[in-house]
Write a protein that holds these residues in place. Sequence first.
Motif, mmCIF file in Angstrom:
data_model
loop_
_atom_site.group_PDB
_atom_site.id
_atom_site.type_symbol
_atom_site.label_atom_id
_atom_site.label_comp_id
_atom_site.label_asym_id
_atom_site.label_seq_id
_atom_site.Cartn_x
_atom_site.Cartn_y
_atom_site.Cartn_z
ATOM 1 N N SER A 92 15.708 23.736 -9.136
ATOM 2 C CA SER A 92 16.794 23.102 -9.880
ATOM 3 C C SER A 92 16.356 21.939 -10.776
ATOM 4 O O SER A 92 17.176 21.106 -11.159
ATOM 5 C CB SER A 92 17.884 22.635 -8.909
ATOM 6 N N VAL A 93 15.059 21.874 -11.121
ATOM 7 C CA VAL A 93 14.672 20.918 -12.165
ATOM 8 C C VAL A 93 14.568 21.684 -13.486
ATOM 9 O O VAL A 93 14.244 22.874 -13.499
ATOM 10 C CB VAL A 93 13.313 20.220 -11.880
ATOM 11 N N LEU A 94 14.864 20.988 -14.567
ATOM 12 C CA LEU A 94 14.771 21.651 -15.866
ATOM 13 C C LEU A 94 13.311 21.964 -16.157
ATOM 14 O O LEU A 94 12.970 23.022 -16.672
ATOM 15 C CB LEU A 94 15.364 20.766 -16.958
ATOM 16 N N LYS A 95 12.430 20.998 -15.818
ATOM 17 C CA LYS A 95 11.008 21.212 -16.065
ATOM 18 C C LYS A 95 10.235 20.370 -15.065
ATOM 19 O O LYS A 95 10.574 19.212 -14.845
ATOM 20 C CB LYS A 95 10.674 20.743 -17.497
ATOM 21 N N GLU A 96 9.222 20.962 -14.468
ATOM 22 C CA GLU A 96 8.412 20.227 -13.496
ATOM 23 C C GLU A 96 7.740 19.036 -14.190
ATOM 24 O O GLU A 96 7.307 19.143 -15.334
ATOM 25 C CB GLU A 96 7.350 21.174 -12.925
ATOM 26 N N ASN A 132 22.714 22.153 -12.806
ATOM 27 C CA ASN A 132 24.004 21.994 -12.117
ATOM 28 C C ASN A 132 23.994 22.585 -10.713
ATOM 29 O O ASN A 132 24.838 22.242 -9.891
ATOM 30 C CB ASN A 132 25.122 22.679 -12.917
ATOM 31 N N ASP A 133 23.062 23.515 -10.461
ATOM 32 C CA ASP A 133 23.084 24.179 -9.156
ATOM 33 C C ASP A 133 22.287 23.416 -8.084
ATOM 34 O O ASP A 133 22.089 23.913 -6.982
ATOM 35 C CB ASP A 133 22.566 25.618 -9.273
ATOM 36 N N ALA A 134 21.818 22.210 -8.408
ATOM 37 C CA ALA A 134 21.049 21.433 -7.428
ATOM 38 C C ALA A 134 21.928 21.058 -6.239
ATOM 39 O O ALA A 134 23.032 20.550 -6.425
ATOM 40 C CB ALA A 134 20.492 20.161 -8.072
ATOM 41 N N MET A 180 22.405 16.279 -2.468
ATOM 42 C CA MET A 180 22.445 15.493 -3.698
ATOM 43 C C MET A 180 23.380 14.297 -3.586
ATOM 44 O O MET A 180 23.113 13.242 -4.153
ATOM 45 C CB MET A 180 22.850 16.369 -4.899
ATOM 46 N N SER A 181 24.473 14.443 -2.834
ATOM 47 C CA SER A 181 25.426 13.326 -2.725
ATOM 48 C C SER A 181 24.741 12.088 -2.144
ATOM 49 O O SER A 181 25.039 10.960 -2.538
ATOM 50 C CB SER A 181 26.612 13.725 -1.854
ATOM 51 N N GLY A 210 5.361 14.704 -3.516
ATOM 52 C CA GLY A 210 6.212 15.649 -4.221
ATOM 53 C C GLY A 210 7.652 15.602 -3.751
ATOM 54 O O GLY A 210 7.953 15.178 -2.637
ATOM 55 N N ILE A 211 8.529 15.999 -4.669
ATOM 56 C CA ILE A 211 9.947 16.158 -4.350
ATOM 57 C C ILE A 211 10.347 17.516 -4.934
ATOM 58 O O ILE A 211 10.039 17.810 -6.085
ATOM 59 C CB ILE A 211 10.806 15.071 -5.046
ATOM 60 N N SER A 212 11.001 18.331 -4.144
ATOM 61 C CA SER A 212 11.557 19.581 -4.669
ATOM 62 C C SER A 212 13.060 19.419 -4.799
ATOM 63 O O SER A 212 13.715 19.012 -3.847
ATOM 64 C CB SER A 212 11.280 20.749 -3.726
ATOM 65 N N VAL A 213 13.577 19.753 -5.975
ATOM 66 C CA VAL A 213 15.032 19.766 -6.143
ATOM 67 C C VAL A 213 15.451 21.218 -5.931
ATOM 68 O O VAL A 213 15.021 22.114 -6.663
ATOM 69 C CB VAL A 213 15.441 19.255 -7.540
ATOM 70 N N ARG A 214 16.228 21.432 -4.871
ATOM 71 C CA ARG A 214 16.486 22.789 -4.412
ATOM 72 C C ARG A 214 17.905 23.255 -4.793
ATOM 73 O O ARG A 214 18.815 22.444 -4.887
ATOM 74 C CB ARG A 214 16.361 22.854 -2.875
ATOM 75 N N ASN A 215 18.032 24.593 -4.971
ATOM 76 C CA ASN A 215 19.367 25.145 -5.225
ATOM 77 C C ASN A 215 19.999 25.642 -3.930
ATOM 78 O O ASN A 215 20.967 26.377 -3.914
ATOM 79 C CB ASN A 215 19.311 26.262 -6.263
ATOM 80 N N LYS A 216 19.365 25.261 -2.804
ATOM 81 C CA LYS A 216 19.920 25.580 -1.473
ATOM 82 C C LYS A 216 19.476 24.454 -0.543
ATOM 83 O O LYS A 216 18.675 23.604 -0.939
ATOM 84 C CB LYS A 216 19.362 26.917 -0.987
ATOM 85 N N VAL A 217 19.986 24.458 0.664
ATOM 86 C CA VAL A 217 19.564 23.437 1.630
ATOM 87 C C VAL A 217 18.064 23.583 1.834
ATOM 88 O O VAL A 217 17.561 24.692 2.060
ATOM 89 C CB VAL A 217 20.325 23.595 2.964
ATOM 90 N N HIS A 218 17.339 22.475 1.722
ATOM 91 C CA HIS A 218 15.883 22.508 1.848
ATOM 92 C C HIS A 218 15.485 23.136 3.183
ATOM 93 O O HIS A 218 16.109 22.867 4.212
ATOM 94 C CB HIS A 218 15.333 21.091 1.738
ATOM 95 N N ASP A 219 14.439 23.980 3.157
ATOM 96 C CA ASP A 219 14.054 24.697 4.370
ATOM 97 C C ASP A 219 12.628 24.336 4.804
ATOM 98 O O ASP A 219 11.899 25.156 5.340
ATOM 99 C CB ASP A 219 14.196 26.207 4.155
ATOM 100 N N GLY A 220 12.214 23.091 4.552
ATOM 101 C CA GLY A 220 10.882 22.647 4.965
ATOM 102 C C GLY A 220 10.800 22.412 6.463
ATOM 103 O O GLY A 220 11.782 22.597 7.203
ATOM 104 N N ALA A 221 9.607 22.000 6.914
ATOM 105 C CA ALA A 221 9.381 21.764 8.338
ATOM 106 C C ALA A 221 10.332 20.699 8.861
ATOM 107 O O ALA A 221 10.533 19.670 8.232
ATOM 108 C CB ALA A 221 7.932 21.326 8.572
ATOM 109 N N LYS A 222 10.927 20.974 10.027
ATOM 110 C CA LYS A 222 11.867 20.083 10.712
ATOM 111 C C LYS A 222 13.231 19.999 10.015
ATOM 112 O O LYS A 222 14.018 19.091 10.277
ATOM 113 C CB LYS A 222 11.292 18.670 10.914
#
Lengths: 158, 406
Positions: B105-109, B175-177, B204-205, B249-261
Motif C-alpha cells: 500500500s505504498v505508492l513507491k518504495e 487508500n487500501d492501507a 492505520m488509525s 523497514g516498515i511495510s504498509v500493508r493492505n491487510k492486517v500485518h502477518d509478521g512474527a508474533k
Amino acid sequence: MNSNYKEPKVNKSNRKRLIIWFFVPLVILISTGFYLLLETDFFTVNIKEETLVDENNIDDFDKIENGIHVQTGFVDAPGLLETVRNCTSCHSSQLVLQNRMNKERWTATIKWMQETQNLWDLGENEAIIVNYLATNYPPKETGRRKNLDTIDWYVLEE
Amino acid sequence: MERRKFISKSVLVAMTGAIGVEIVYGLKLPETYIPLALQNPNPFELFKKDKEMVLLNERPWNMEAQAHLLDDRITPNKYMFIRNNGLVPENINAENWSLTIKGESVLKEKTYTLAELKSKFKHYTYQLTLECGGNGRSEFNPPAKGNQWNVGAVSCAEWTGVRMRDVLEDIGIKNDAVYIGYHAIDLHLSRDPNKTPISRGAPMSKVLQDETLLAFQMNGADIPLVHGYPLRLVAGGWPASVSGKWLEGISVRNKVHDGAKMTGTAYRVPCNTVAPGEKVADKDMCIIESMPVKSLITYPKTGAMITDGEKLNIRGHAWAGELEVAKMEYSIDFGATWKTCSLEKPVNRLAWQHFNAQITFPKKGYYEIWSRATDSKGTAQPMLIPGWNPKGYLNNACQRIAIKVT
C-alpha cells in the motif's frame, strides 16, 4: 568490516567473544565519555598483563549443589541431562524455570517451539524431558489472588 | 595451549573503535582475552540498569523493575524494563543506518537514511507509556507460559522523533492501507538468519496519531542499545511489542500485518471471555490494541512500618492505554471503602498520570493499600485477577502494598 564474522556458539569461551561484538555498539556510545574522563593509559596497562580467561568453569559444568545443577539452576532429577542438552541452547534455563505446566502443556510448548522456533525433533528424549518438567515444575493452584508474600519489613522514616 | 590464539586485526580494529583509543600491543592479545573495558557479562552494568532491577531471562534478555523503582515522573533508563524476543543486534552503524518503507500500500518504495529522517521532518517529543502486554502474567492461574512478569514491565520515558504520519505522507500511501508492520535487525534465538524474532505493527488509525513516532532519542539522548538504538517505533498506550526496536523497514500493508508474533496466540486474547484453563482455537483469539487502565503505588516501597498516629504519604502513576485516567482511589480496608487521591492531568496524551494521597490509619495493625484507577469511560481496575487468557496478558488488577502500623 564484519563480513568474516562468525556467529559464536554459546558456550563459555565463545560467550566471551560474543560479548565483544555485543559490546561494540554500546561501548561506541559511552566510550567518548570514558575517554574524556579517564587517563589514556587505563586500557594499555591492563592489556600488557595478557591475562588468560579462567578455564575452570568448563570443568564445573556438571556440578550439583544441594540438589541443583549449578550451571542452569535445574533440579537434579531423572531427565536433567536431556533437558539441559535440548532446552538451553536457544534460550536460557531461566525461561524454563519461570514456568509451571502439566504434561499436556509442556508437550504443547515443545510442539510450538518445533513448529515456529526451530526446535529439533527430540525423538525418545521428548518423553523423558516432558516427564522431568511436569514432575519438577508442575502448576500450583494459587486461587484468584495470592496473599502478599516475601515482604521485607523496614521502618519508614520520613 | 591451543586456546592461546591471537586475535585478528579486524577484531582489534573494532575493539579499538569501541574503546576510542588505540590498544597498544593489541596484536599480541590472546583471542580469548577481552580488554577490561569490554569485559562485562553483568547485564546490570552492560545495560546500565539499577541493581534492584529483576532479571527474568538472560537469553533473550528480559528484566523488570520493582514498583518502588518506578517512582520518577519520567522513567530513566536504569529503571526501564527490558523485553526482548530475540538477540540484541551485535553491531550497529548509525551513520549508515536507513529505513525502507515498502509494502502493498505504498505508492513507491522509498529509503530514508537516518540523517534524512532527522533533517527532513519536524521533531516531536512526548512522554509515552509503554507497558509489556504480559505485565502481571505471574499472577494468572492456571499459570500462563512465558516470562513471569510481576508489576514492573512498564515505563514512561520521554521519546523524541518524527511522526510516522509525516513520513507516510511524504512517501504517499494508497487508500487500501490498513496496517503497518515493522522489520528490525535483531537475530532469532536459534541464530537462523531466515527467522524473524518479532515483526509486529498497528492499524492505520493508531499509526496516524500525532504521538506515534519514529524515535531516535529517549530522555534527551540517543536511545540505549537495548531499547532500540538507533531507531524505534513508539506507539504509547498499546502493548510495548508494537513499538519495534532497531527498525530498518516498515511495510504498509493492505491487510492486517502477518509478521512474527502477529498471528496465532501471540499478543492476542480470546475474542470472547473463557473459563480459566479453557482451550481457545487460534481463530478465536483477537489482537490486543489499547492496554487497560492500571496504576502503581511507587512510594512507599511495600513493607513500610510506621508508628501509630503517623500519617503516610503515598504516590504513584496511573495510565489507561488510549484513554485518560479520570479518577484515582485507594483503600486500606481490602476494598470495603475507597478514598480519592489527588490526580494530575497527563503531560500529553498517552503519558502516565501522577497521583498522591495522605493516609491516616485508624489503629495499629497490618494493612494493605490497594490502588484503583478508573478511566475516562468509567472502567476501573479489578481487585482480583481479570479474565484468564491462555498467554497471560492484560493483568491490570489493583496493586497492593503491605504496611504495618506499630
